[in-house]
Motif scaffolding. Sequence first.
Motif, PDB file in Angstrom:
ATOM      1  N   ARG A  78       0.687  14.332   2.465  1.00  0.00           N
ATOM      2  CA  ARG A  78      -0.461  13.505   2.848  1.00  0.00           C
ATOM      3  C   ARG A  78      -1.379  13.313   1.643  1.00  0.00           C
ATOM      4  O   ARG A  78      -1.774  14.277   0.985  1.00  0.00           O
ATOM      5  N   LEU A  79      -1.704  12.057   1.355  1.00  0.00           N
ATOM      6  CA  LEU A  79      -2.609  11.733   0.254  1.00  0.00           C
ATOM      7  C   LEU A  79      -3.978  11.437   0.848  1.00  0.00           C
ATOM      8  O   LEU A  79      -4.213  10.356   1.380  1.00  0.00           O
ATOM      9  N   GLU A 112       2.299   1.825  -3.526  1.00  0.00           N
ATOM     10  CA  GLU A 112       1.270   2.360  -4.430  1.00  0.00           C
ATOM     11  C   GLU A 112       0.985   3.823  -4.108  1.00  0.00           C
ATOM     12  O   GLU A 112       0.824   4.660  -5.007  1.00  0.00           O
ATOM     13  N   GLU A 113       0.927   4.134  -2.825  1.00  0.00           N
ATOM     14  CA  GLU A 113       0.659   5.510  -2.406  1.00  0.00           C
ATOM     15  C   GLU A 113       1.765   6.456  -2.877  1.00  0.00           C
ATOM     16  O   GLU A 113       1.485   7.571  -3.331  1.00  0.00           O
ATOM     17  N   PRO A 154      -7.962   8.560  -4.366  1.00  0.00           N
ATOM     18  CA  PRO A 154      -7.327   9.799  -3.898  1.00  0.00           C
ATOM     19  C   PRO A 154      -8.193  11.025  -4.158  1.00  0.00           C
ATOM     20  O   PRO A 154      -8.843  11.131  -5.204  1.00  0.00           O
ATOM     21  N   LEU A 174       6.069  11.203   2.880  1.00  0.00           N
ATOM     22  CA  LEU A 174       4.691  10.731   2.874  1.00  0.00           C
ATOM     23  C   LEU A 174       4.430   9.930   4.141  1.00  0.00           C
ATOM     24  O   LEU A 174       5.131   8.957   4.421  1.00  0.00           O
ATOM     25  N   GLY A 176      -6.550   8.053   0.359  1.00  0.00           N
ATOM     26  CA  GLY A 176      -5.814   6.831   0.048  1.00  0.00           C
ATOM     27  C   GLY A 176      -5.514   6.711  -1.435  1.00  0.00           C
ATOM     28  O   GLY A 176      -6.048   7.446  -2.257  1.00  0.00           O
ATOM     29  N   TRP A 177      -4.650   5.759  -1.789  1.00  0.00           N
ATOM     30  CA  TRP A 177      -4.212   5.662  -3.184  1.00  0.00           C
ATOM     31  C   TRP A 177      -5.282   5.097  -4.104  1.00  0.00           C
ATOM     32  O   TRP A 177      -5.269   5.341  -5.315  1.00  0.00           O
ATOM     33  N   ARG A 178      -6.220   4.344  -3.586  1.00  0.00           N
ATOM     34  CA  ARG A 178      -7.267   3.778  -4.440  1.00  0.00           C
ATOM     35  C   ARG A 178      -8.299   4.833  -4.851  1.00  0.00           C
ATOM     36  O   ARG A 178      -8.794   4.810  -5.985  1.00  0.00           O
ATOM     37  N   ASP A 190       0.823  -1.210   0.000  1.00  0.00           N
ATOM     38  CA  ASP A 190       0.000   0.000   0.000  1.00  0.00           C
ATOM     39  C   ASP A 190       0.857   1.261   0.000  1.00  0.00           C
ATOM     40  O   ASP A 190       0.534   2.239  -0.689  1.00  0.00           O
ATOM     41  N   ARG A 191       1.955   1.264   0.748  1.00  0.00           N
ATOM     42  CA  ARG A 191       2.812   2.444   0.779  1.00  0.00           C
ATOM     43  C   ARG A 191       3.488   2.660  -0.576  1.00  0.00           C
ATOM     44  O   ARG A 191       3.620   3.798  -1.047  1.00  0.00           O
ATOM     45  N   ALA A 227       1.271   9.634  -5.414  1.00  0.00           N
ATOM     46  CA  ALA A 227       1.706  10.963  -4.986  1.00  0.00           C
ATOM     47  C   ALA A 227       2.665  11.578  -5.992  1.00  0.00           C
ATOM     48  O   ALA A 227       2.547  12.760  -6.346  1.00  0.00           O
TER      49      ALA A 227
END
Length: 216
Positions: free
Chosen positions: A202-203, A63-64, A210, A174, A206-208, A60-61, A68
């Motif tokens: 800060r995203l 992908e995030e 955003p 991040l 979340g990445w899914r 997850d990190r 970003a």
Amino acid sequence: AGVRDYRAGDALRRVHVRASARVGRPLVKQFDPARERDVLIVLDIQTLEGPAWQTAFEEDRAEELCVAVGSLAARLLADGASVGLAVAAHSASVRPIAYLAPSEAAGQLGRILDTLARLSPFPSATFERLAGGLGRVLRPGATVLVVTGRDETPLLPSLRRLGSVGFQPSVLRLGPAPRGRDGTTPSSAAGRRRRVPVSGLRLEGGWRTPERLVVT
């Protein structure tokens, strides 16, 4: 501010037609440095503390981080910057470093997003090796914007060296700031001693899904 020889990646709208015709080779307009800037986004793909050769990672990190970086690139290009990307990770190539030189040409954002989509989620080389090679490929004065999802402290010596030879390094971290043994975040005085600006990132959403990217 003047003209210079055309380089691959220069936008065609910057070609100085009359000057090019006069000298018989393509020249482009060179703007005042206050209006023209090269920004290299350096993605620290390592998501866990420890040696760079470990194959474990936080999916997850990773992908995030990529989402970003894509968002930052889109905004910088929209603001008129010439933007590139460097990552110590394989990206559909045998080369250990994925590198796109800063450019403002049409399609640069697509090239950056395609590179991010193809990245392996763990490092192919140390951050020190990645940073050590940037001085040979970047124009003097370029901004080196490092995006990381871990404690930035191990990255700072390499960035200070880049700063000492004329580049402008800074870090976007991040996630939460690292805490000391006493549970507190580093003081502003400690941050100033680093000589490399460090900001939070800060995203939201979340990445899914955003919503926006916030620099703090």
